[in-house]
Design a protein around this motif. Sequence first.
Motif, PDB file in Angstrom:
ATOM      1  N   VAL A  24     -15.927  96.641  32.795  1.00 14.11           N
ATOM      2  CA  VAL A  24     -16.525  97.027  31.476  1.00 14.11           C
ATOM      3  C   VAL A  24     -16.316  98.266  30.819  1.00 14.11           C
ATOM      4  CG1 VAL A  24     -18.912  97.294  30.753  1.00 14.11           C
ATOM      5  CG2 VAL A  24     -18.445  95.181  32.117  1.00 14.11           C
ATOM      6  N   ALA A  25     -16.112  99.328  31.689  1.00 20.43           N
ATOM      7  CA  ALA A  25     -15.666 100.835  31.234  1.00 20.43           C
ATOM      8  C   ALA A  25     -14.420 100.621  30.618  1.00 20.43           C
ATOM      9  CB  ALA A  25     -15.797 101.865  32.449  1.00 20.43           C
ATOM     10  N   THR A  26     -13.353  99.851  31.157  1.00 20.51           N
ATOM     11  CA  THR A  26     -12.223 100.100  30.541  1.00 20.51           C
ATOM     12  C   THR A  26     -12.078  99.003  29.275  1.00 20.51           C
ATOM     13  OG1 THR A  26     -11.444  98.104  32.209  1.00 20.51           O
ATOM     14  CG2 THR A  26     -10.979 100.312  32.940  1.00 20.51           C
ATOM     15  N   ARG A  27     -13.008  98.110  29.364  1.00 16.63           N
ATOM     16  CA  ARG A  27     -13.055  97.290  27.909  1.00 16.63           C
ATOM     17  C   ARG A  27     -13.508  98.232  27.005  1.00 16.63           C
ATOM     18  NH1 ARG A  27     -18.174  93.797  27.861  1.00 16.63           N
ATOM     19  NH2 ARG A  27     -18.891  95.937  27.502  1.00 16.63           N
ATOM     20  N   ASP A  28     -14.655  99.029  27.159  1.00 17.35           N
ATOM     21  CA  ASP A  28     -15.077  99.612  26.169  1.00 17.35           C
ATOM     22  C   ASP A  28     -14.092 100.975  25.599  1.00 17.35           C
ATOM     23  OD1 ASP A  28     -17.437  98.111  26.559  1.00 17.35           O
ATOM     24  OD2 ASP A  28     -18.491  99.603  27.612  1.00 17.35           O
ATOM     25  N   VAL A  29     -13.537 101.420  26.596  1.00 16.73           N
ATOM     26  CA  VAL A  29     -12.348 102.704  26.300  1.00 16.73           C
ATOM     27  C   VAL A  29     -11.152 101.891  25.525  1.00 16.73           C
ATOM     28  CG1 VAL A  29     -10.621 103.952  27.211  1.00 16.73           C
ATOM     29  CG2 VAL A  29     -12.722 104.127  28.162  1.00 16.73           C
ATOM     30  N   ALA A  30     -11.142 100.447  25.898  1.00 19.69           N
ATOM     31  CA  ALA A  30      -9.932  99.834  25.000  1.00 19.69           C
ATOM     32  C   ALA A  30     -10.238  99.825  23.757  1.00 19.69           C
ATOM     33  CB  ALA A  30      -9.404  98.505  25.596  1.00 19.69           C
ATOM     34  N   VAL A  31     -11.557  99.172  23.480  1.00 19.16           N
ATOM     35  CA  VAL A  31     -12.137  99.036  22.196  1.00 19.16           C
ATOM     36  C   VAL A  31     -12.043 100.294  21.222  1.00 19.16           C
ATOM     37  CG1 VAL A  31     -13.856  98.301  20.665  1.00 19.16           C
ATOM     38  CG2 VAL A  31     -13.356  96.930  22.689  1.00 19.16           C
ATOM     39  N   VAL A  32     -12.722 101.223  21.798  1.00 19.88           N
ATOM     40  CA  VAL A  32     -12.637 102.681  21.150  1.00 19.88           C
ATOM     41  C   VAL A  32     -11.446 103.116  20.690  1.00 19.88           C
ATOM     42  CG1 VAL A  32     -13.805 105.058  20.914  1.00 19.88           C
ATOM     43  CG2 VAL A  32     -15.007 103.058  21.825  1.00 19.88           C
ATOM     44  N   THR A  33     -10.595 102.921  21.865  1.00 20.17           N
ATOM     45  CA  THR A  33      -9.200 103.600  21.478  1.00 20.17           C
ATOM     46  C   THR A  33      -8.505 102.926  20.551  1.00 20.17           C
ATOM     47  OG1 THR A  33      -9.000 104.131  23.844  1.00 20.17           O
ATOM     48  CG2 THR A  33      -6.928 104.205  22.672  1.00 20.17           C
TER      49      THR A  33
END
Length: 306
Positions: A144-153
């Motif tokens: 979930v953390a990597t998903r959120d980072v991917a979206v914001v990036t």
Amino acid sequence: MTLISPACRDALQYWLEGQSALSGASQNTITAYRGDVGEFLAFMTLHHGSPQGLGALERISISDMRAWMAQSRNGGVGARSLARKLSAVKSFYRWLAEREGFEATAVLSTRSPKFTKKLPRPLAEDAARAMIDTVELQSSDSWVATRDVAVVTLLYGCGLRISEALGLTGADAPLPATLRIIGKGGKERVVPVLDAARDAVNTYLQLCPHPQEPAAPLFRGVRGGPLNPRIIQGVMARARMQLGLPATATPHAMRHSFATHLLAAGGDLRSIQELLGHASLSTTQAYTAVDTARLMEVYNRTHPKA
């Protein structure tokens, strides 16, 4: 809509269908147009005491327009919102006058209320990077953390709207060097994908427990369905509180930051317009005002005579 005559209701529907089919207006825009013009037509019914047919609409005067605008302002409608409503009414009248063969001077010559345009509120470069780093800390579940980072990036690195990022599908993975994005009004643009954005998405894909199918959303919710934009909004809200950033540090601010930082690095307005998918250059020009305002702030703070 019961206050509107059948002829006017039909005309409004025909116009809205044309805006959707020919002009590529989004569903949100169509809904706003329907409400704004519908309210205007309903007001004219109440103002004149009877439903206004097409013939009556041709006779609307400047005083009628002033009465509508005054009633709107007295009802709490701000200058910016009233300007939007007037723009919709003028667009409808321009179409109606051409179709019915009458002069719509009273409506089309009505002046829009003046208001101060809000400038985009980007984050500083270090704040944008800190936001991405802090977003990663908001979930104890690594995927979930990597998903959120991917979206914001993607928002910051490619200048995407959140709806555009969440509209990507499994067919877009792994991310190519460029993405074809369908933005507002069905407008297509090609956006280069930075290595950082590609790496962030790849990391997410490696950890995501849900199968990536070509027709399925690229970004999944915890239960495997499409990721709700409110999830990203909430994650960024928590991150900005931890960083002490203002409430304007939203997902859309990452897109603003992309444009502003690109302009500061020497990007030209036309290229930035194409990357953002703005239909009008005047929309993109708002970023020059942001850049100038920031330069003046630094000047006033550091100049020896300040």
